[in-house]
Design a protein around this motif. Structure first.
Motif: not given
Length: 85
Positions: A79-85
């Protein structure tokens, strides 16, 4: 012959080098961690006689705790937030 010491406190601080801004926070965190470990050991030693008389048994209680820990860790990972690209 030696010369007398005439350095003031301010000069002594300058000679010691610049202060690191996070040094106080790091020391506070280390002291807090040590306090928590000590408190944990105290609580476990006080509660140990009661823990030995549980209804489920030590092996089953450990197994349930391990399953809950692994499930919570997996849920936090998924459920962690997605890492920025």
């Amino acid at each position: 012959m030696s010369t007398p010491l005439t350095a003031t406190a301010a000069q002594g601080r300058e000679a010691a080098g610049p202060r690191r801004p996070g040094a106080t926070a790091a020391l506070g965190a280390a002291l807090l961690g040590f306090f928590v470990i000590t408190l944990d050991a105290l609580v476990v030693n006080v509660a140990l006689p009661s823990i030995r008389a549980d209804r489920l048994g030590a092996r089953r209680t450990f197994g349930v705790g391990l399953v809950v820990f692994v499930a919570a860790s997996a849920a936090g990972f998924l459920l962690r937030p997605a890492a920025p690209a």
